[in-house]
Design an enzyme around this catalytic site. Sequence first.
Site, PDB file in Angstrom:
ATOM      1  N   ASP A   5       0.864  -1.177   0.000  1.00  0.00           N
ATOM      2  CA  ASP A   5       0.000   0.000   0.000  1.00  0.00           C
ATOM      3  C   ASP A   5       0.903   1.230   0.000  1.00  0.00           C
ATOM      4  O   ASP A   5       1.807   1.334   0.823  1.00  0.00           O
ATOM      5  CB  ASP A   5      -0.887   0.033   1.258  1.00  0.00           C
ATOM      6  N   ASP A 124     -14.193  -3.266  -2.774  1.00  0.00           N
ATOM      7  CA  ASP A 124     -14.158  -3.136  -1.317  1.00  0.00           C
ATOM      8  C   ASP A 124     -15.550  -3.466  -0.796  1.00  0.00           C
ATOM      9  O   ASP A 124     -16.550  -2.955  -1.317  1.00  0.00           O
ATOM     10  CB  ASP A 124     -13.755  -1.718  -0.907  1.00  0.00           C
TER      11      ASP A 124
END
Lengths: 246, 216
Positions: A5, A124
Amino acid sequence: MPCLDMQNGRVVKGVHFIDIRDAGDPVECAQAYCKAGADELALLDITATVEGRGTMLDVVKRVAEATTVPFTVGGGISDVASAAAVLAAGADKISTSSAAFRQPEVITEMVKEFGPEKVTVAIDVDQNQAMPSGYEVYIDGGRTATGADAVEWAKKVDSFGVPVILPTSKAGDGAKTGYDLPVIRAMKDATAAQIVASGGAGKLEHFYEAVEAGATVLLAASVFHFQMIDIPELKDYLRGRGLDLL
Amino acid sequence: MISIIDYGMGNLRSVQKGFEKVGHEAVVTSDPARVAASEKVVLPGVGAFEDAMAELRQRELLEPVLEAIRADKPFLGICLGLQLLFDVGYEHGEHQGFGVLPGEVVRFELPSEYSVPHMGWNQLQIVHRPPILEGIEDGTHFYFVHSYYVAPKDDAVVATTTDYGGDFCSMIWRGNLFATQFHPEKSQADGLKILKNFAELPEAMEPTVAKMLGEK
């Protein structure tokens, strides 16, 4: 598949998509993971969508130079042009999420332009009992609830010929409490795509459970970055449980 | 010199970088003269069969590729670079390939539990061990991304097979001509080992290899 990330050119890791901690230099991380036997890598620009920036192309280029396995880049890829730039910088695949949800024709255009094998759609998700499948789609890095059913959206993504779907559990992200198995199972059953397990890996058992639920690629970040589990150890464990691995 | 042929189909830097990591220089080029002058040739590529042949034609690279193969220069095809060696491909219609090897390029027709493209790591079963697989064990995993596979008419060219809902040809070998369906440049240390073996092949074929081929 270790996932890097990214924020401001550094590898970071959040919990539930926020509360960010620094986890190192992306090129060093990528090299270390390749050396440790990672099968693929993911690079996700976690703040690109929210802040409206493009993915950091120079980081993609440097990571491409350092890797010897396929790597997927996501975050801020909103159209064919931004995907093309990331692929030209050396990514093997791109992953799109919010943009794909807002404008599904973006997916069709990317599949046509680059071939389906270049396209991953990330979804998500979070539990919501009001949804038929019990899961709702979130966008904008998990900040915006859409009111759409996650498994229905996965079916639609599959119908565009996307071969890889990456559902990330908002509740699981960084929490190390295990992957969200029902959503993996539901998407696997509802689509022809490969499902990447993402969000929640904390223990060796979690990886095994995800494979049993139907995931073919296992993504994790925290446990790898913070050296709680190393890749050779994980592979030995999964082999020991009878899985056919590299 | 190793030439990696650039015809606008895919990112070739990863192949070049693969050679660099094992200590060999390779140039990425679309210059027909440069390809003709090189000792070893690599034809990579991802994308559609028809587009690839058109791009090669447009850059006047068809003849240098054929000439390298005819001259028995060490030649490595990767992915689409394997498929193009065959007579005919059936991706978006019927299209002529180089026709260096008899056979076709066909799409996977598999039960629904197998996703197409075949994407990810899978094993090689070595049928005839080519010199570029030296040091690679039977059953080693390599990275694949493809929806079409080659069906050679002549079984003798099949170096390895891979099982994906049935065995398909994952590597061919004939003399100094090698081509892989998988991506050695994306396959960790074992993939780089293949690039290294290729880079270190002698320029002329070893007599023992010629003899082995003669016996087949």
